[in-house]
Design a protein around this motif. Structure first.
Motif, PDB file in Angstrom:
ATOM      1  N   ASN A   1      99.990  52.032  30.446  1.00  0.00           N
ATOM      2  CA  ASN A   1      98.870  52.294  29.532  1.00  0.00           C
ATOM      3  C   ASN A   1      98.008  51.060  29.285  1.00  0.00           C
ATOM      4  O   ASN A   1      96.982  51.138  28.608  1.00  0.00           O
ATOM      5  CB  ASN A   1      99.397  52.819  28.193  1.00  0.00           C
TER       6      ASN A   1
ATOM      7  N   ARG B   1      89.421  50.804  28.315  1.00  0.00           N
ATOM      8  CA  ARG B   1      90.735  51.030  28.910  1.00  0.00           C
ATOM      9  C   ARG B   1      90.642  50.915  30.426  1.00  0.00           C
ATOM     10  O   ARG B   1      89.599  50.577  30.978  1.00  0.00           O
ATOM     11  CB  ARG B   1      91.265  52.407  28.501  1.00  0.00           C
TER      12      ARG B   1
ATOM     13  N   ASN C   1      85.471  57.229  28.659  1.00  0.00           N
ATOM     14  CA  ASN C   1      84.340  56.479  28.124  1.00  0.00           C
ATOM     15  C   ASN C   1      83.632  55.701  29.233  1.00  0.00           C
ATOM     16  O   ASN C   1      84.240  55.302  30.221  1.00  0.00           O
ATOM     17  CB  ASN C   1      84.816  55.496  27.050  1.00  0.00           C
TER      18      ASN C   1
ATOM     19  N   ASP D   1      86.514  55.027  31.889  1.00  0.00           N
ATOM     20  CA  ASP D   1      87.883  54.530  31.739  1.00  0.00           C
ATOM     21  C   ASP D   1      88.841  55.704  31.530  1.00  0.00           C
ATOM     22  O   ASP D   1      88.443  56.878  31.648  1.00  0.00           O
ATOM     23  CB  ASP D   1      87.963  53.484  30.621  1.00  0.00           C
TER      24      ASP D   1
ATOM     25  N   MET E   1      92.095  52.016  20.506  1.00  0.00           N
ATOM     26  CA  MET E   1      93.396  52.679  20.583  1.00  0.00           C
ATOM     27  C   MET E   1      94.251  52.308  19.384  1.00  0.00           C
ATOM     28  O   MET E   1      94.877  53.173  18.753  1.00  0.00           O
ATOM     29  CB  MET E   1      94.132  52.252  21.862  1.00  0.00           C
TER      30      MET E   1
ATOM     31  N   ASN F   1      90.001  57.059  29.018  1.00  0.00           N
ATOM     32  CA  ASN F   1      89.618  57.990  27.957  1.00  0.00           C
ATOM     33  C   ASN F   1      88.326  58.727  28.255  1.00  0.00           C
ATOM     34  O   ASN F   1      87.826  59.485  27.423  1.00  0.00           O
ATOM     35  CB  ASN F   1      89.463  57.246  26.627  1.00  0.00           C
TER      36      ASN F   1
ATOM     37  N   ASN G   1      93.121  53.934  16.074  1.00  0.00           N
ATOM     38  CA  ASN G   1      92.992  55.385  16.060  1.00  0.00           C
ATOM     39  C   ASN G   1      94.086  55.997  15.182  1.00  0.00           C
ATOM     40  O   ASN G   1      95.218  55.509  15.159  1.00  0.00           O
ATOM     41  CB  ASN G   1      93.101  55.905  17.504  1.00  0.00           C
TER      42      ASN G   1
END
Length: 931
Positions: free
Chosen positions: A866, A905, A287, A283, A873, A285, A876
C-alpha cells in the motif's frame, strides 16, 4: 565506521578495494585548494575580465530578462536544483507539474499535438528531428530507401554543423539550398526550415510544406519561441516537427548554456519522439497524478533500439522557461513580443532615414543593413556593442526583450558616426508591425488556467512553493542512487551563476570579450585532463549521452584518418552502462555484447575471443569502471590491452568516475577516451533531470579530432563537426565544477573518493545479514556503490518496486531500481553524507526488511504493497488496513521530526500510457478520459 567495516584505516580499506596495479603512484598535480572566501574573491576578479557588451548577434541566442521571483525561488533554490530525474513519480509531482506546464506552452505556441519535456539545445533538437523522420520513413513504402534530407540555407550555422555530425554515421545525405527553388521531385525523405530565417526574413512556408507533403516529404521547422507569439504557428501550416530553444524565455545567455530546447510533433509519432514526455495518469485511488510516460522508449530499457535517451533533458531550465510563461501569461508574452517587433521597426525606419538600405521585407526582431561591416564593427566595439556580420557588406541586428530606447539610440549613433551624419535620436516608438497579415498569429494560446492566474510576485512565489513541497530533493534527505552520484552541490559553487558578468555573455562574442570565461574553461580543461591522466579535453558535449557520442565519433575519426574506414565493431560488456549500446549505434557502429561472469565481472576469455574474431573490424570497447555492478575489476588492464592488440580503442564511460578521482584514472587503466558526467562526479546539480555537462578527455592520438564549432574556433586541428550548438557547450554550468575542483584541490578530491568508498562499505556492513549484496570485489569490498538483491522477497509477494515506494514513507528517495539487474536496487551514498544520515537510511532499510518478512504473498493488503501512504489516507475517517496509522506514517522515531508526505498514492503507469495526455488539458477532458 572503520570499526564497523573492520579495518584500521581508510588506506587499508582502499588497498582492499582498488587493485594495486592501477593505483596512482603520485598525487594529482593541481593547485593548492582555495577556501570558499578565497574562491569568491577569485571568481569576482575573473568575472571583471568579461566585457558585457550590448549584444545583438542573435543566431538563436538573445539577452532575456529573468524575473527575480523565478531566479530566487527556482534557480537559487536547492529544493528545485538538487532534485533527481522524476522516476519516482509519487515524490516528484511538483516538477512534473512544472514540466507539464512547459509542454503545454510548447504545444500552444507551436500549434502541435505533442511536446517533450525539453532537449539539450536547438541544434541538437534539429538533429533529433532529422533522425526521427529518418527512422519513421520506413513506414512509407515509397520512401523507405531514401536518405536525402534538405536543409534550408536559412538554417543557423551551428545547427548545420550538428546536422552534419549526426548525418555522417547514418549515411544521411544533406542537401543545403534555397527553399524557394526546391525541386520536390527529388528523392528526399525530409526537410528542415528556419522560422524566421537566419537573415531575419520571415517566409510563408505554407506552400512549401503543402508541396513537400504531396511528394511525401516530412518537414521540420526550427522556430524562434518568442516570434511564435506574433507569427502563425508551424502547426497551422502543417509542419511535422517543430524545434527550437526556450532560452529567451528568461534564461541567461551563460556563454552558450545551459538552455532548454523544445521538440514538438504529431501524436502519431509519440513512440518515436526523443526525450522525456510527462503525462497525466491516476493513482491507486483514481486521483489525478503525473509521471514520465512511455518510458519503454528509453535507453536503459531498449538499449540499442531506443528512441529516447535518459540524458537528453534540461529540466531546471525548462521549469524556469515554463514559469516565465506562467508569470507573464498570454497578455504579458504578447506585450513583450510586440515590443520587440516595434523596437525593431523603429530602428529599421531610423536607419533607412539615415540613408542605409534595410534588406528584410517581413521580419520579427532581426534586420539586415547594407554597409561596410569592418567600419561598423570598429565603431560598434568602441561603443561596447556587438552585431553579427554575415559578410563584409552586411550587418545583422537582432533586438531582444532587454533592448531599451537608449540602446536604439546607441545603435543609431554608431551608424551615424560611420556616415558622419547628425544623429537622429529616437524619441517615439512606432506601433506599426513589420509582419504581414498572412503571417500574423490569429489563434489563441496559453488559455489554460495556470497561465492566467499567477501574475503577481506573491502569487507566483506561492505557486512555486506549492510545487516544491511535493518534491523530495537533497535539501530533505540523501538520494542514494547508484550510478547517478547525488552529492552536495555547494552554495559557494552555485553563487556565480546569478552574476550577470557570467550570465550575460553571448556564445559568439569575440574571444577577447570573454577573457574571464576563457581562463576558467581552459583551467577546467587542464584540471580534467590531469584528473583523467589524458592529453586533452573538450567541454562541448552538454550531457552524458552527448559525451558518449562525442567520444565514439572521435574514435571513428581517428580510425578513418588512418584509412581504417572499415572498423565499425564496438564491443560492449553486458554489465556496461545502459546508454552505451544506443550511443554506439548513433555513431554508426555495430554492437557485439560480451559476457559477464557469475561474479559480475567482464568475462575476459569471451572478450578475448570476440576481439580476435573481429580484429580486422574492431573499432572500440565501451567499458564502465568501476563496473556498473559496483566492483573494481582486477583484470581491467588486461582487458584494455586485448583491445589495443587487436586494433581497437578503449572508450571508458565516466559514470563511476566518483570512485576514481585521486586514486586511479582512465589513463592508468589503459583507456583512450572517457566522458565525464560533471553533473555526477563534479557537483553540477541534477536539477530534476538536467542541466548536465559531459566533456570528453582523450589520449594524445585523439586530441586532433576534438569537436569544433562553425563560428568560434575550438577543438583539434582535424576537428569533427559540432557536438552541441555552443563552442563550449553549457559553459555557465562549467563554473560549478571549476569551483568544486578548485576548492577541494589535490587532497580534497582524493579524500572525497575515499569517503565515497568508505560510506558505501559502511552501508554494506550495516545491511549485512538483512540483505544480500549481489556482487563484491575479490576481498569482499564494494566500490562506491553496491547492488542489493531483492528477488528472494518475491516469495513474500514483495517486488523491488514495493521497497522503492515504502522508502518514501521513511523520507527517502529510492536507490536505482532494477538497473543494471532486474529485481535489485543499486545504492550509492556519495562522500557528502554524514554517518547520522547513513544510519537513518540503513535503519529504514532494516525496518523495511522486517516488514517484508511479515508480508504474506496471499494477502497483498499490507504496509509494503500500500506504500506510499499519503496525508489524505492518514486523515481519512476510514482506515481499512490491518496495520496502524502510526506504522504506515511513522515506522521509526526519527521520521516525526521531519516528515515528508508523498502527494499521491502509487501511480498507474500503464493507465497513463493507454490514455496519453501530455498537456494541461481542461479537467473535463481528463474526466472524460477517466470515464
Amino acid at each position: 565506521m572503520l570499526n564497523t567495516i573492520k579495518v584500521n584505516s581508510i588506506e587499508q580499506l582502499i588497498n582492499e578495494t582498488v587493485p594495486d596495479d592501477i593505483l596512482l603512484k603520485k598525487p594529482l598535480n593541481l593547485d593548492f585548494a582555495m577556501s570558499e572566501q578565497e574562491y569568491s574573491s577569485h571568481m569576482q576578479k575573473l568575472s571583471s575580465k568579461n566585457n558585457v557588451y550590448k549584444t545583438y548577434i542573435g543566431l538563436g541566442y538573445h539577452e532575456a530578462c529573468l524575473p527575480a521571483v523565478i531566479q530566487r525561488n527556482i534557480l537559487e533554490n536547492p529544493g528545485w536544483y538538487t532534485a533527481y530525474t522524476p522516476y519516482q513519480a509519487e515524490i516528484a509531482q511538483g516538477r512534473l507539474e512544472a514540466l507539464l506546464n512547459y509542454q503545454t506552452m510548447i504545444c500552444d505556441l507551436t500549434g502541435m499535438e505533442l511536446a517533450n519535456a525539453s532537449l539539450l539545445d536547438e541544434s541538437t533538437a534539429a538533429s533529433e528531428a532529422m533522425t526521427m523522420l529518418f527512422a519513421i520513413r520506413s513506414r512509407d513504402q515509397k520512401k523507405n530507401n531514401t536518405n536525402k534530407f534538405f536543409v534550408s540555407e536559412e538554417i543557423l550555422p551551428q545547427t548545420l554543423s550538428l546536422l552534419k555530425t549526426r548525418a555522417i554515421p547514418l549515411d544521411i545525405e544533406l542537401v543545403v539550398g534555397d527553399h524557394q527553388h526546391f525541386d520536390f521531385s527529388k528523392e528526399f525523405y525530409g526537410a528542415i526550415l528556419q522560422y524566421p530565417g537566419i537573415s531575419g526574413q520571415v517566409y510563408d512556408y505554407a506552400d512549401f510544406v503543402k508541396k513537400a507533403h504531396q511528394a511525401e516529404i516530412k518537414v521540420a521547422v526550427a522556430a524562434d519561441i518568442l516570434s511564435l507569439v506574433s507569427l502563425k504557428s508551424p502547426g497551422s501550416f502543417d509542419a511535422d516537427v517543430v524545434v527550437g530553444t526556450t532560452q529567451r524565455f528568461g534564461i541567461p545567455l551563460g556563454y552558450g548554456g545551459p538552455h532548454a530546447a523544445f521538440f514538438a510533433t504529431r501524436e502519431e509519432y509519440k513512440r518515436n519522439i526523443p526525450g522525456r514526455i510527462i503525462g497525466v495518469t491516476q493513482d491507486l485511488n483514481g486521483n489525478r497524478a503525473l509521471r514520465m510516460a512511455l518510458q519503454t522508449r528509453e535507453q536503459h530499457i531498449k538499449r540499442d533500439k531506443a528512441t529516447s535517451n535518459i540524458c537528453t533533458a534540461q529540466v531546471l531550465l525548462a521549469v524556469m522557461a515554463g514559469m516565465y510563461s506562467v508569470y507573464h501569461g498570454p497578455k504579458g508574452l504578447t506585450y513583450i513580443a510586440s515590443k520587440v517587433n516595434s523596437y525593431t521597426v523603429t530602428l529599421s525606419d531610423a536607419l533607412i532615414d539615415l540613408g542605409f538600405e534595410q534588406l528584410n521585407a517581413t521580419y520579427f526582431d532581426t534586420i539586415r543593413i547594407k554597409a561596410d561591416a569592418n567600419k561598423i564593427k570598429e565603431i560598434a566595439e568602441k561603443h561596447e556593442v556587438n552585431f553579427y556580420y554575415p559578410n563584409p557588406k552586411t550587418i545583422s541586428i537582432s533586438l531582444n526583450e532587454a533592448t531599451t530606447v537608449e540602446d536604439l539610440n546607441t545603435i543609431i549613433t554608431i551608424f551615424a558616426e560611420a556616415t558622419q551624419k547628425k544623429v537622429p535620436f529616437i524619441k517615439e516608438i512606432t506601433t506599426t508591425s513589420s509582419i504581414t497579415e498572412n503571417l500574423k498569429r490569429k489563434t489563441e494560446f496559453l488559455t489554460n488556467e495556470v497561465f492566467n492566474t499567477y501574475h503577481s510576485e506573491t502569487e507566483l512565489m506561492r505557486y512555486i512553493k506549492k510545487l516544491e513541497r511535493k518534491d523530495l530533493s537533497l535539501n530533505h534527505s540523501m538520494i542514494p542512487l547508484g550510478s547517478c552520484t547525488m552529492k552536495l552541490n555547494a552554495a559557494s559553487e552555485m553563487l556565480p551563476l546569478s552574476d550577470p558578468q557570467w550570465g550575460n555573455i553571448h556564445p559568439f562574442v569575440p574571444i577577447a570579450q570573454a577573457e574571464g570565461y576563457q581562463k576558467v574553461l581552459k583551467k577546467l580543461e587542464d584540471q580534467l585532463t590531469e584528473i583523467t591522466g589524458f592529453a586533452g579535453t573538450s567541454l562541448q558535449p552538454n550531457s552524458g549521452a552527448q559525451g558518449e557520442f562525442a567520444g565514439l565519433m572521435v574514435i571513428r575519426a581517428y580510425h578513418e584518418s588512418r584509412g581504417d574506414h572499415h572498423r565499425n565493431i564496438c564491443l560492449i560488456p553486458s554489465s556496461a552502462h545502459g546508454t552505451n549500446p544506443a550511443s554506439a549505434i548513433m555513431a554508426g557502429m555495430k554492437v557485439v555484447v560480451t559476457k559477464a561472469t557469475e561474479e559480475g565481472n567482464i568475462d575476459v576469455e569471451d572478450l578475448r575471443e570476440k576481439a580476435l574474431k573481429h580484429k580486422d573490424n574492431l573499432a572500440a570497447l565501451m567499458v564502465t569502471y568501476p563496473s556498473t555492478h559496483g566492483v573494481y575489476e582486477s583484470a581491467i588492464k588486461e582487458i584494455t590491452k586485448i583491445i589495443h592488440d587487436n586494433g581497437g580503442q578503449v572508450y571508458m564511460d565516466g559514470a563511476n568516475m566518483n570512485a576514481q578521482v585521486g586514486l586511479t584514472n582512465p589513463g592508468v587503466i589503459g583507456a583512450d577516451v572517457c566522458h565525464l558526467n560533471l553533473h555526477k562526479t563534479f557537483a553540477i546539480p541534477h536539477g530534476g533531470g538536467g542541466p548536465g555537462v559531459g566533456p570528453i578527455c582523450v589520449a594524445k592520438q585523439l586530441v586532433p579530432f576534438l569537436p569544433g564549432n562553425p563560428i568560434i574556433t575550438t577543438g583539434g586541428n582535424q576537428a569533427i563537426t559540432a557536438i552541441s550548438a555552443a563552442p563550449w557547450g553549457s559553459a555557465l554550468a562549467c563554473l560549478i565544477s571549476y569551483g568544486y575542483i578548485t576548492m577541494l584541490g589535490t587532497n580534497g578530491l582524493k579524500e572525497a573518493t575515499q569517503y565515497a568508498i568508505l560510506n558505501a562499505n559502511y552501508i554494506k556492513e550495516r545491511l549485512n545479514g538483512h540483505y544480500n549484496v549481489l556482487y563484491e570485489g575479490e576481498r569482499g569490498r564494494a566500490a562506491h556503490e553496491m547492488i542489493i538483491d531483492c528477488r528472494p522477497f518475491k516469495s513474500n509477494g514483495i517486488e523491488v518496486t514495493d521497497i522503492a515506494k515504502r522508502l518514501m514513507d521513511y523520507g527517502f528517495h529510492a536507490p536505482t531500481v532494477s538497473f543494471p539487474v532486474a529485481g535489485t536496487i543499486m545504492i550509492e551514498p556519495t562522500e557528502s553524507e554524514s554517518k547520522a544520515e547513513l544510519d537513518r537510511f540503513c535503519d529504514a532499510l532494516i525496518s523495511i526488511r522486517q516488514e517484508i518478512a511479515d508480508a504474506n504473498a496471499d494477502n497483498p493488503n499490507n504496509v509494503m504493497k500500500n506504500a506510499p501512504h499519503t496525508l489524505a489516507m492518514l486523515t481519512n475517517d476510514n482506515w481499512d488496513f490491518p496495520y496502524s496509522r502510526e506504522q504506515a506514517a511513522y515506522p521509526l522515531s526519527y521520521i516525526a521530526d521531519n516528515k515528508f508526505w508523498p502527494s499521491v498514492r502509487r501511480v498507474d503507469d500503464a493507465y497513463g500510457d493507454r490514455n496519453l495526455i501530455c498537456t494541461c488539458a481542461p479537467i473535463e477532458e481528463y474526466m472524460e478520459n477517466n470515464a
